[in-house]
Design a protein around this motif. Structure first.
Motif, PDB file in Angstrom:
ATOM      1  N   ARG A 167      11.735  -3.084   8.691  1.00 27.83           N
ATOM      2  CA  ARG A 167      10.664  -2.524   7.853  1.00 27.83           C
ATOM      3  C   ARG A 167      11.229  -1.543   6.835  1.00 27.83           C
ATOM      4  NH1 ARG A 167       8.099  -2.265  12.808  1.00 27.83           N
ATOM      5  NH2 ARG A 167       8.094   0.019  12.919  1.00 27.83           N
ATOM      6  N   PHE A 168      12.162  -0.701   7.272  1.00 27.18           N
ATOM      7  CA  PHE A 168      12.746   0.266   6.343  1.00 27.18           C
ATOM      8  C   PHE A 168      13.674  -0.413   5.343  1.00 27.18           C
ATOM      9  CE2 PHE A 168      10.900   3.698   8.648  1.00 27.18           C
ATOM     10  CZ  PHE A 168      10.965   4.796   7.789  1.00 27.18           C
ATOM     11  N   ASP A 169      14.377  -1.453   5.756  1.00 27.94           N
ATOM     12  CA  ASP A 169      15.203  -2.191   4.793  1.00 27.94           C
ATOM     13  C   ASP A 169      14.335  -2.797   3.689  1.00 27.94           C
ATOM     14  OD1 ASP A 169      17.482  -1.612   6.238  1.00 27.94           O
ATOM     15  OD2 ASP A 169      17.612  -3.586   7.209  1.00 27.94           O
ATOM     16  N   ARG A 170      13.228  -3.402   4.093  1.00 29.62           N
ATOM     17  CA  ARG A 170      12.301  -3.975   3.116  1.00 29.62           C
ATOM     18  C   ARG A 170      11.694  -2.883   2.233  1.00 29.62           C
ATOM     19  NH1 ARG A 170      10.147  -9.083   3.742  1.00 29.62           N
ATOM     20  NH2 ARG A 170      11.091 -10.346   5.386  1.00 29.62           N
ATOM     21  N   TYR A 171      11.325  -1.798   2.868  1.00 22.65           N
ATOM     22  CA  TYR A 171      10.716  -0.664   2.162  1.00 22.65           C
ATOM     23  C   TYR A 171      11.667  -0.113   1.091  1.00 22.65           C
ATOM     24  CZ  TYR A 171       9.082   4.287   1.963  1.00 22.65           C
ATOM     25  OH  TYR A 171       8.668   5.528   1.590  1.00 22.65           O
ATOM     26  N   GLU A 172      12.935   0.036   1.434  1.00 16.30           N
ATOM     27  CA  GLU A 172      13.884   0.560   0.455  1.00 16.30           C
ATOM     28  C   GLU A 172      14.025  -0.393  -0.729  1.00 16.30           C
ATOM     29  OE1 GLU A 172      18.333   2.558   0.144  1.00 16.30           O
ATOM     30  OE2 GLU A 172      17.597   1.852   2.094  1.00 16.30           O
ATOM     31  N   GLU A 173      14.084  -1.692  -0.448  1.00 19.35           N
ATOM     32  CA  GLU A 173      14.154  -2.643  -1.563  1.00 19.35           C
ATOM     33  C   GLU A 173      12.900  -2.571  -2.424  1.00 19.35           C
ATOM     34  OE1 GLU A 173      15.230  -6.651  -0.683  1.00 19.35           O
ATOM     35  OE2 GLU A 173      16.984  -6.092   0.517  1.00 19.35           O
ATOM     36  N   GLN A 174      11.749  -2.409  -1.798  1.00 17.96           N
ATOM     37  CA  GLN A 174      10.509  -2.316  -2.567  1.00 17.96           C
ATOM     38  C   GLN A 174      10.488  -1.063  -3.445  1.00 17.96           C
ATOM     39  OE1 GLN A 174       8.248  -3.379   1.170  1.00 17.96           O
ATOM     40  NE2 GLN A 174       6.782  -4.089  -0.337  1.00 17.96           N
ATOM     41  N   LEU A 175      10.979   0.049  -2.933  1.00 21.63           N
ATOM     42  CA  LEU A 175      11.085   1.252  -3.761  1.00 21.63           C
ATOM     43  C   LEU A 175      11.975   0.985  -4.973  1.00 21.63           C
ATOM     44  CD1 LEU A 175      11.424   3.929  -0.955  1.00 21.63           C
ATOM     45  CD2 LEU A 175       9.730   4.025  -2.796  1.00 21.63           C
ATOM     46  N   ASP A 176      13.102   0.311  -4.741  1.00 15.20           N
ATOM     47  CA  ASP A 176      13.998  -0.055  -5.840  1.00 15.20           C
ATOM     48  C   ASP A 176      13.273  -0.900  -6.884  1.00 15.20           C
ATOM     49  OD1 ASP A 176      16.616   0.901  -5.912  1.00 15.20           O
ATOM     50  OD2 ASP A 176      17.296  -0.448  -4.342  1.00 15.20           O
ATOM     51  N   ILE A 177      12.529  -1.883  -6.416  1.00 21.00           N
ATOM     52  CA  ILE A 177      11.868  -2.818  -7.321  1.00 21.00           C
ATOM     53  C   ILE A 177      10.752  -2.145  -8.104  1.00 21.00           C
ATOM     54  CG2 ILE A 177      10.394  -4.870  -7.399  1.00 21.00           C
ATOM     55  CD1 ILE A 177      12.062  -5.850  -4.918  1.00 21.00           C
ATOM     56  N   ILE A 178       9.869  -1.432  -7.396  1.00 16.83           N
ATOM     57  CA  ILE A 178       8.700  -0.846  -8.063  1.00 16.83           C
ATOM     58  C   ILE A 178       9.120   0.190  -9.098  1.00 16.83           C
ATOM     59  CG2 ILE A 178       6.631   0.558  -7.688  1.00 16.83           C
ATOM     60  CD1 ILE A 178       6.425  -0.891  -4.917  1.00 16.83           C
ATOM     61  N   THR A 179      10.001   1.103  -8.705  1.00 21.39           N
ATOM     62  CA  THR A 179      10.445   2.105  -9.684  1.00 21.39           C
ATOM     63  C   THR A 179      11.284   1.452 -10.780  1.00 21.39           C
ATOM     64  OG1 THR A 179      12.359   2.674  -8.273  1.00 21.39           O
ATOM     65  CG2 THR A 179      10.353   3.999  -8.024  1.00 21.39           C
ATOM     66  N   GLY A 180      12.025   0.390 -10.435  1.00 24.62           N
ATOM     67  CA  GLY A 180      12.804  -0.303 -11.451  1.00 24.62           C
ATOM     68  C   GLY A 180      11.937  -1.003 -12.478  1.00 24.62           C
ATOM     69  N   LEU A 181      10.874  -1.667 -12.013  1.00 24.37           N
ATOM     70  CA  LEU A 181       9.944  -2.317 -12.945  1.00 24.37           C
ATOM     71  C   LEU A 181       9.312  -1.298 -13.878  1.00 24.37           C
ATOM     72  CD1 LEU A 181       8.229  -4.798 -10.474  1.00 24.37           C
ATOM     73  CD2 LEU A 181       9.539  -5.461 -12.506  1.00 24.37           C
TER      74      LEU A 181
END
Length: 311
Positions: free
Chosen positions: A128-142
């Protein structure tokens, strides 16, 4: 000290209930209205009628019905939504509000609500945290990709083909990001990397201060140049006298002595003293969890008798 009102609508609230609170929060001078992101009530699931309301659909409505208060989530569950569409939704609500959105984002934890609504729930906290970290990367990156440039992402769990990274939120480079929790290692690191605000929910004064310290250490170690905002969330049960405190505690199914130990309960002076201790520990904002949405007099009491003492 900024006071923010925090709702748990999954326990039983219509959109109209939340709108009434939002209008009161704005009229009474509070800083912000936040809500949880859950699809199932805690405890007796038959309660919570008429059923859950979606956090971001609700905030979109409130964005058009208010004009001043900040609006956000504590915390949007990463397990509920794909990061690309979530980035679009939050950016749109930010524009609908005129730039008043704050994005509280967590890894997700309430397994039962996932099962009830058919939402996949990774078995391990690590995943869950691995996915969460990638999502933070993606959302702030977009959000942070300049207009006219493109964004792509290759992660273990998420892959985004090259695209326009639109729409953009009104706030630049993006709405404030809130990360919360008391995890000793990964949470402070992620907060230092991604968050504008770090929130400690429903913890003792001592545990809150310790969590602030761990995150402050992570911020220093990261070398970031922007400051971190520190905040805490506590359940609220205020009354002009002991009888009124007891009445409000009974209405939310809690014991007064327990609330005094684990929340903000008592007369306005007692609550001011308690909040002042959190301020001394480093909290700059307090999220006051209001569980009885029909009791707007509760908000008026805090606005008139607590807030002025904290200016």
């Amino acid at each position: 000290m900024r006071l923010r009102i925090f709702l748990e609508p999954q326990q039983g609230a219509t959109y109209e209930d939340q709108l009434a609170v939002a209008r009161a929060v704005e009229d009474l001078g509070f800083d912000a209205l936040f809500r949880s992101d859950h699809y199932l009530s805690m405890g007796d699931h038959v309660s919570g009628l008429p059923g859950p309301t979606d956090a971001w659909i609700t905030l979109a409505g409130l964005a058009r019905e208010t004009s001043r208060i900040r609006l956000g989530t504590l915390m949007t569950a990463a397990t509920f939504r794909h990061p690309g569409p979530l980035a679009i939704s939050v950016a749109q609500v930010d524009r609908m509000s005129g730039g008043r959105v704050e994005f509280g984002f967590g890894a997700g934890w309430f397994e039962e609500e996932h099962a009830v609504y058919g939402i996949p729930f990774p078995d391990s906290a690590r995943e869950r945290f691995d996915r969460y970290e990638e999502q933070l990367d993606i959302i702030t990156g977009l959000w942070s990709t300049p207009v006219g440039d493109t964004f792509r992402y290759e992660g273990r769990h998420f892959r985004l083909a090259e695209g326009p990274a639109l729409p953009k939120p009104q706030q630049g480079p993006h709405p404030p990001v809130l990360i919360g929790g008391t995890g000793p290692k990964r949470t402070p690191r992620l907060a230092a990397k991604f968050a504008d605000e770090y929130n400690v929910p429903f913890s003792s004064l001592e545990d809150t201060e310790a969590a602030f310290g761990r995150t402050a250490d992570a911020v220093r170690a990261s070398g970031r140049s922007t400051p971190m905002v520190y905040s805490a969330a506590q359940v609220l049960c205020a009354g002009r006298d002991e009888a009124e405190v007891s009445k409000r505690a009974a209405r939310i199914g809690r014991d007064v002595s327990e609330l005094r130990q684990n929340g903000l309960a008592g007369t306005p002076d007692e609550i001011v003293e308690r909040i002042s201790r959190f301020a001394a520990a480093g909290a700059e904002r307090m999220y006051l969890q209001v569980l009885d949405l029909s009791d707007l007099d509760h908000l008026e009491l805090v606005a008139s008798a607590v807030a002025p003492q904290l200016d």
